[in-house]
Design an enzyme around this catalytic site. Structure first.
Site, PDB file in Angstrom:
ATOM      1  CG  ASP A 163      -2.084   0.910   1.084  1.00  7.80           C
ATOM      2  OD1 ASP A 163      -2.802   0.770   0.074  1.00  7.80           O
ATOM      3  OD2 ASP A 163      -2.279   1.782   1.958  1.00  7.80           O
ATOM      4  NE  ARG A 191     -12.410   1.261 -12.561  1.00 11.12           N
ATOM      5  CZ  ARG A 191     -11.775   0.449 -11.710  1.00 11.12           C
ATOM      6  NH1 ARG A 191     -10.455   0.413 -11.679  1.00 11.12           N
ATOM      7  NH2 ARG A 191     -12.455  -0.327 -10.890  1.00 11.12           N
ATOM      8  CG  ASP A 193      -7.894  -0.029  -9.141  1.00  8.58           C
ATOM      9  OD1 ASP A 193      -8.913  -0.667  -9.464  1.00  8.58           O
ATOM     10  OD2 ASP A 193      -7.030  -0.484  -8.363  1.00  8.58           O
ATOM     11  CD  GLU A 230     -13.059   0.163  -7.708  1.00 16.77           C
ATOM     12  OE1 GLU A 230     -13.630  -0.931  -7.618  1.00 16.77           O
ATOM     13  OE2 GLU A 230     -11.916   0.368  -7.241  1.00 16.77           O
TER      14      GLU A 230
HETATM   15  C1  QV4 Z   1      -4.393 -13.000  -1.484  1.00 16.50           C
HETATM   16  C2  QV4 Z   1      -5.276 -13.128  -0.250  1.00 16.50           C
HETATM   17  C3  QV4 Z   1      -4.997 -11.995   0.724  1.00 16.50           C
HETATM   18  C4  QV4 Z   1      -3.564 -12.041   1.104  1.00 16.50           C
HETATM   19  C5  QV4 Z   1      -2.711 -11.960  -0.149  1.00 16.50           C
HETATM   20  C6  QV4 Z   1      -1.264 -12.081   0.257  1.00 16.50           C
HETATM   21  O1  QV4 Z   1      -6.667 -13.082  -0.661  1.00 16.50           O
HETATM   22  O2  QV4 Z   1      -5.813 -12.106   1.897  1.00 16.50           O
HETATM   23  O3  QV4 Z   1      -3.267 -10.934   1.949  1.00 16.50           O
HETATM   24  O4  QV4 Z   1      -3.041 -12.984  -1.098  1.00 16.50           O
HETATM   25  O5  QV4 Z   1      -0.479 -12.386  -0.792  1.00 16.50           O
HETATM   26  C7  QV4 Z   1      -5.635 -10.854  -6.159  1.00 16.50           C
HETATM   27  C8  QV4 Z   1      -6.237 -12.126  -5.585  1.00 16.50           C
HETATM   28  C9  QV4 Z   1      -6.213 -12.085  -4.065  1.00 16.50           C
HETATM   29  C10 QV4 Z   1      -4.772 -11.922  -3.607  1.00 16.50           C
HETATM   30  C11 QV4 Z   1      -4.247 -10.633  -4.216  1.00 16.50           C
HETATM   31  C12 QV4 Z   1      -2.782 -10.408  -3.865  1.00 16.50           C
HETATM   32  O6  QV4 Z   1      -7.581 -12.266  -6.042  1.00 16.50           O
HETATM   33  O7  QV4 Z   1      -6.752 -13.287  -3.541  1.00 16.50           O
HETATM   34  O8  QV4 Z   1      -4.749 -11.817  -2.190  1.00 16.50           O
HETATM   35  O9  QV4 Z   1      -4.348 -10.664  -5.649  1.00 16.50           O
HETATM   36  O10 QV4 Z   1      -1.983 -11.333  -4.539  1.00 16.50           O
HETATM   37  C13 QV4 Z   1      -8.415  -7.171  -8.692  1.00 16.50           C
HETATM   38  C14 QV4 Z   1      -9.115  -8.439  -8.240  1.00 16.50           C
HETATM   39  C15 QV4 Z   1      -8.522  -8.974  -6.968  1.00 16.50           C
HETATM   40  C16 QV4 Z   1      -7.027  -9.136  -7.128  1.00 16.50           C
HETATM   41  C17 QV4 Z   1      -6.453  -7.760  -7.438  1.00 16.50           C
HETATM   42  C18 QV4 Z   1      -4.945  -7.749  -7.583  1.00 16.50           C
HETATM   43  O11 QV4 Z   1     -10.475  -8.173  -8.053  1.00 16.50           O
HETATM   44  O12 QV4 Z   1      -9.108 -10.245  -6.676  1.00 16.50           O
HETATM   45  O13 QV4 Z   1      -6.453  -9.687  -5.944  1.00 16.50           O
HETATM   46  O14 QV4 Z   1      -7.001  -7.318  -8.682  1.00 16.50           O
HETATM   47  O15 QV4 Z   1      -4.532  -8.605  -8.581  1.00 16.50           O
HETATM   48  C19 QV4 Z   1     -12.917  -3.766  -3.006  1.00 16.50           C
HETATM   49  C20 QV4 Z   1     -12.190  -2.460  -3.289  1.00 16.50           C
HETATM   50  C21 QV4 Z   1     -12.212  -2.111  -4.762  1.00 16.50           C
HETATM   51  C22 QV4 Z   1     -11.730  -3.277  -5.622  1.00 16.50           C
HETATM   52  C23 QV4 Z   1     -12.560  -4.501  -5.294  1.00 16.50           C
HETATM   53  C24 QV4 Z   1     -12.112  -5.725  -6.049  1.00 16.50           C
HETATM   54  O16 QV4 Z   1     -12.765  -1.414  -2.531  1.00 16.50           O
HETATM   55  O17 QV4 Z   1     -11.379  -0.997  -4.962  1.00 16.50           O
HETATM   56  O18 QV4 Z   1     -12.469  -4.799  -3.885  1.00 16.50           O
HETATM   57  N1  QV4 Z   1     -11.784  -2.969  -7.055  1.00 16.50           N
HETATM   58  C25 QV4 Z   1     -10.587  -2.533  -7.805  1.00 16.50           C
HETATM   59  C26 QV4 Z   1     -10.510  -3.159  -9.182  1.00 16.50           C
HETATM   60  C27 QV4 Z   1     -10.213  -4.629  -9.061  1.00 16.50           C
HETATM   61  C28 QV4 Z   1      -8.851  -4.809  -8.446  1.00 16.50           C
HETATM   62  C29 QV4 Z   1      -8.514  -3.808  -7.454  1.00 16.50           C
HETATM   63  C30 QV4 Z   1      -9.330  -2.767  -7.105  1.00 16.50           C
HETATM   64  C31 QV4 Z   1      -7.154  -3.851  -6.897  1.00 16.50           C
HETATM   65  O19 QV4 Z   1     -11.695  -2.921  -9.879  1.00 16.50           O
HETATM   66  O20 QV4 Z   1     -10.300  -5.299 -10.297  1.00 16.50           O
HETATM   67  O21 QV4 Z   1      -8.776  -6.114  -7.840  1.00 16.50           O
HETATM   68  O22 QV4 Z   1      -6.349  -3.098  -7.802  1.00 16.50           O
HETATM   69  O23 QV4 Z   1     -14.298  -3.614  -3.153  1.00 16.50           O
HETATM   70 CA    CA Z   2      -4.159   2.844   0.547  1.00 18.98          CA
END
Ligand code: QV4
Ligand code: CA
Length: 484
Positions: A163, A191, A193, A230
């Site tokens: 972060d 956008r 994110d 977002e």
């Molecule tokens: C995993 C575990 C965690 C652990 C971590 C440690 O779940 O608990 O701490 O490993 O290594 C992916 C995996 C996720 C993984 C993570 C880190 O799915 O399981 O954590 O990577 O390796 C997209 C996907 C996520 C993905 C992420 C990064 O949706 O699944 O995570 O990309 O690759 C909230 C937010 C909102 C967000 C939404 C999804 O408020 O902001 O969740 N939406 C935006 C995007 C979305 C994106 C992100 C944010 C992050 O639209 O597409 O997430 O950039 O509502």
């Molecule tokens: Ca932050």
């Protein structure tokens, strides 16, 4: 930051999810420009972590490893050429900017452009970022944090993604330089994110340091980038979207949820007579509206329960309503087909994205859905361009799921989501004449391939929408695509 700066007469953007830059440039010239689309949201442009551990999921692009413009969609030269070619045909480009965090896993540490990182050491040499540039000590956002603790939602890690500390002058500068570089290449906006996970005060500083849009790409002088943040706020959380609307526009997740519910048969269309802020929607100028996005179409983010291309009749109904209704700025989704919710776009064994092919009927192949090429959808984009800022008038409903309304004297639309037929004489508000319905077909010379609607001198016409028809919508408008 709330003006999309579309070319004159254009109103609607489409998210070309995971498309390659060269393919987007071609799509601007052969389809989106001529069809009157206003803009495109492209997938994240910054170099991301390659995740072979997960068979190259779509979400690897939300794990930046540097701000170099090199991804599966293409390199910087291809990106720049796409922006130029799209702007030349009146189609704007909006970039999905991932500036809240960097990567989230320690198992793989190489990016799409060959950059490396050391996740465990907070080390991203290609920016460069180091430990001091991140929020510390580490914490990971939990589900309950969203309801109690705004500071944890902003200072802890979303899904373990490292972060960034946007309070730091150094971090702000890296982000601003990245975004200003994109503005110099001709993009029209961003956008933001995961905006909820950043402090509004930090975002304001970043936005205010962005350059004006590039006049060499056709933007007026002094134009600020369009910014839509977002923020998923369906109520009840510690962080409100109202903290972000003073800064710029916000994604309106309630829009697609409520319309999906109704077009799925779980609410009556009649209630939408006062659709807008009365329903708790954002003010029109603050709202970036959509039915589904890349997250909630596959159960990520705000979750499922939204209509997608998988329920085409209901989906086209909801999209038509969005495009016919004056509230907000609409965004369309253009998907690749999927069953596995984590799977990346169509790709070869080396992880290279396979381009969409274009079939003889103008639909897409190679695993791409291309909702934006569905006639019922692109025809409603033309409808929205045509009716412009005219008011919604002459709402009619049958106390159930049959509704119709006018947009000034320019357009008329009717819906039937009941299980019985609609067959009524209705006020269309259009000048007397003969019109082709742009949903069941199109105008071909002096005839219609679908329904022909005859509007009398009183503006009324007989409207038929059978319960078992292929589509539940009928739309006519002034202008060449509809009027005979
Ligand atoms: C995993 C575990 C965690 C652990 C971590 C440690 O779940 O608990 O701490 O490993 O290594 C992916 C995996 C996720 C993984 C993570 C880190 O799915 O399981 O954590 O990577 O390796 C997209 C996907 C996520 C993905 C992420 C990064 O949706 O699944 O995570 O990309 O690759 C909230 C937010 C909102 C967000 C939404 C999804 O408020 O902001 O969740 N939406 C935006 C995007 C979305 C994106 C992100 C944010 C992050 O639209 O597409 O997430 O950039 O509502
Ligand atoms: Ca932050």
């Amino acid at each position: 930051y709330k003006n999309p700066h579309y070319a004159a007469g254009r109103t609607t953007m489409v998210h070309l999810f995971e498309w390659k830059w060269d393919d987007i440039a071609a799509e601007c010239e052969r389809f989106l420009g001529p069809r009157g689309f206003g803009g495109i949201q492209v997938s994240p442009v910054s170099e991301n972590l390659v995740l072979w551990d997960f068979q190259r999921p779509w979400w690897e692009r939300y794990q930046p490893i540097s701000y170099r413009l090199i991804t599966r969609s293409g390199n910087e030269q291809q990106f720049a050429s796409m922006v130029r070619r799209c702007n030349n045909v009146g189609v704007r480009i909006y970039v999905d900017a991932v500036i809240n965090h960097m990567t989230g896993t320690w198992r793989e540490n190489t990016g799409t452009g060959g950059s490396t990182a050391n996740y465990g050491q907070w080390h991203y040499p290609s920016v460069p970022y180091g430990r001091d540039d991140f929020n510390y000590p580490e914490c990971v956002i939990s589900g309950s944090d969203y309801f109690c603790c705004a500071d944890r939602v902003r200072n802890c890690q979303l899904n373990g993604l490292k972060d960034l500390y946007q309070g730091s002058e150094y971090v702000r500068t890296q982000i601003v330089n990245f975004m200003n570089h994109l503005i110099s290449l001709g993009v029209a906006g961003f956008r933001i994110d995961a905006a909820k996970h950043m402090w509004p005060g930090d975002l304001r500083v970043i936005y205010d340091r962005l350059h004006n849009l590039n006049t060499a790409h056709g933007f007026p002088s002094g134009a600020r980038p369009y910014i839509y943040q977002e923020v998923i706020d369906l109520g009840g959380e510690a962080i409100s979207r109202n903290e972000y609307t003073p800064l710029a526009a916000v994604t309106e997740f309630k829009y697609g949820m409520e319309l999906s519910r109704a077009f799925n048969g779980n609410n009556l269309l009649r209630w939408f007579y006062n659709w807008g802020t009365a329903w708790g929607l954002l003010a029109s100028g603050d709202a970036l509206n959509f039915i589904d996005n890349h997250d909630n179409q596959r159960g990520h983010g705000a979750g499922g329960d939204v209509l997608t291309y998988k329920q085409p009749k209901q989906y086209k109904g909801a999209i038509a309503f969005m495009l016919a209704h004056p509230h907000g700025w609409p965004q369309l989704m253009s998907s690749f087909a999927f069953t596995n919710t984590e799977a990346g776009p169509p790709m070869d064994s080396n992880g290279n994205t396979i381009s969409p092919s274009i079939n003889s009927d103008s639909s897409c192949g190679n695993g791409w859905v291309c909702e934006h090429r569905w006639r019922q959808i692109f025809s409603m984009v033309a409808f929205r361009n045509r009716v412009g800022n005219t008011a919604l008038t002459n709402w009619w409903d049958n106390n159930s799921n049959q509704i119709s309304f006018c947009r000034g004297n320019q357009g008329f639309v009717a819906f039937n989501n009941d299980y019985w037929d609609l067959n009524q004489t209705l006020q269309t508000c259009l000048p007397a004449g003969s019109y082709c319905d742009v949903i069941s077909g199109w105008k071909s010379g002096n005839s219609c391939t679908g329904k022909r609607i005859t509007v009398g001198s009183d503006g009324r016409a007989n409207i038929v929408l059978g319960a078992n028809e292929y589509d539940m919508v009928l739309a006519i408008h002034t202008g060449t695509e509809s009027r005979l």
